[in-house]
Design an enzyme around this catalytic site. Sequence first.
Site, PDB file in Angstrom:
ATOM      1  N   ARG A  66       0.851  -1.210   0.000  1.00 54.72           N
ATOM      2  CA  ARG A  66       0.000   0.000   0.000  1.00 54.72           C
ATOM      3  C   ARG A  66       0.878   1.248   0.000  1.00 54.72           C
ATOM      4  NH1 ARG A  66      -3.073  -2.874   4.227  1.00 54.72           N
ATOM      5  NH2 ARG A  66      -4.809  -3.862   3.154  1.00 54.72           N
ATOM      6  N   PHE A  83     -11.805  -3.498  -6.074  1.00 53.37           N
ATOM      7  CA  PHE A  83     -11.827  -4.435  -4.950  1.00 53.37           C
ATOM      8  C   PHE A  83     -11.196  -3.740  -3.724  1.00 53.37           C
ATOM      9  CE2 PHE A  83     -11.011  -6.873  -8.899  1.00 53.37           C
ATOM     10  CZ  PHE A  83     -12.112  -7.713  -8.939  1.00 53.37           C
ATOM     11  N   ASP A 110     -16.038  -1.378  -4.873  1.00 50.89           N
ATOM     12  CA  ASP A 110     -16.198  -2.700  -4.244  1.00 50.89           C
ATOM     13  C   ASP A 110     -17.656  -3.114  -4.411  1.00 50.89           C
ATOM     14  OD1 ASP A 110     -14.236  -4.285  -2.024  1.00 50.89           O
ATOM     15  OD2 ASP A 110     -16.376  -4.817  -1.924  1.00 50.89           O
ATOM     16  N   ASP A 161      -7.022  -5.656  -6.726  1.00 46.46           N
ATOM     17  CA  ASP A 161      -6.670  -6.538  -5.601  1.00 46.46           C
ATOM     18  C   ASP A 161      -7.865  -7.445  -5.302  1.00 46.46           C
ATOM     19  OD1 ASP A 161      -5.488  -7.738  -3.425  1.00 46.46           O
ATOM     20  OD2 ASP A 161      -5.882  -6.081  -2.051  1.00 46.46           O
ATOM     21  N   CYS A 186      -4.115 -13.158  -4.555  1.00 47.47           N
ATOM     22  CA  CYS A 186      -3.812 -13.711  -3.232  1.00 47.47           C
ATOM     23  C   CYS A 186      -4.097 -15.211  -3.184  1.00 47.47           C
ATOM     24  CB  CYS A 186      -4.568 -12.962  -2.142  1.00 47.47           C
ATOM     25  SG  CYS A 186      -6.347 -13.034  -2.337  1.00 47.47           S
TER      26      CYS A 186
END
Length: 298
Positions: free
Chosen positions: A118, A133, A154, A202, A242
Site C-alpha cells: 500500500r 476491490f 467494491d 486486488d 492472493c
Amino acid sequence: MKLGYKNCYRMVFAEADNLPALIIDKYGEILVIQCLSLGIDLRKKMICDCLIRLFNPKGIYERSDVSVRKKEGLQEIKQLLYGEVPDYCKINENGIDMLVDVKNGQKTGYFLDQKENRFAIRKYCKGEVLDCFCNSGGFSLNAATVADSVTACDISELALKNVRDNAALNGFKNITTLCGDVFQVLRDFKKRNVKFDTVILDPPAFCKTADEIRDAYRGYKDINLTAMKTVKSGGFLITCSCSHYMSSNMFEKMLMEASRESGRTVRSVEVKTQAPDHPALLCADETQYLKFYVLQII
Ligand SMILES: C[S@@+](CC[C@H](N)C(=O)[O-])C[C@H]1O[C@@H](n2cnc3c(N)ncnc32)[C@H](O)[C@@H]1O
C-alpha cells in the site's frame, strides 16, 4: 516485533509460525484470533490465557466464521473471548488512521498482508486513480495522499461505508466510492472510453481449490485485460493475486497473454509479495501466496 511493527500486525501466521491452523492479528490493543482446525479449537482457552499473560490485550475476539472449519466438523463462529472489543478498532498503518471492522469486516477485519505494498503504490499514483476491490480502502487512502482523485470500487456496501469513514477520519476529500461488480465496472469504463492514470486490482482469491484454477485464470485475465485498456498511456496497472493456486508463473503467463491481447506495450516495473509478518515457509509453498505487480502501460 523484531520486524519493527508496533501498532498492527499478524502475530501468528499458522504453519509459518509453527502453529498450523492458527491466525492471530493485532489491531492496537485488540487481538483477533481465527482457529481453523479441531486441534487448535480445542486449545483456544489455553491460547487466550497465554495471550492475556504475555500481551495484556484490552480484548480478544474470535473470527472463526470460515467454511473450511466444516472439514474438521466445526461450526463457523464469531464471538468475544476476553475483555471488551469495540465494533471498530483504530489502527495506524503507513501514517494513516484506519478503522478496522473486527466483528463484521472480511477475514479478521483487515488485510494486513498488503501493508508495504500500500505504501509502495504512492510513487505510481498521480492524477486519477481507480482502486478496484478496495475493501475498507487501504490502497485508496494511500493513493489519496498523492493523487488528485481516487475512485474506490467494491461490491460490498459495508466495505464502501468503511472507506468513507476512513477517508473522513483522515480528512481526505478526494475519494469517491462506487458500488458494483468490478468485471462490469471495468467493461463500462472501457465502453465509455474513460481512462485512469493508475488502476489497482486486488481481487479476492478466485480459486480456493486446485479444480477452480481454469475458471480463476479466465477471471484474472478478464479483469487484467480490461484494466490494461483502461489505463492512460504511461500510466500504471497495479495488479495482485492472493490465491496460492495461481502460481507466480501462471500469473505472469496470464499477464503476458492479457498484454498481447490488449494491444498495449506493458512493462513490469516492480514485483512484490506479502508483508514480512506473513512469512513464507519454504517447505510449504502455499504460504507464499501473494503476487503484487506494478505494470507500466505504454
Ligand atoms: C482481497 S479484498 C481487497 C483488499 C483491499 N484491497 C485492501 O487493501 O484492504 C477483496 C475485495 O473484493 C471485493 N469483491 C469481491 N468480488 C467483487 C466483485 N466482483 N466486484 C467488486 N468487488 C468485489 C470484496 O468485497 C473485498 O472487499
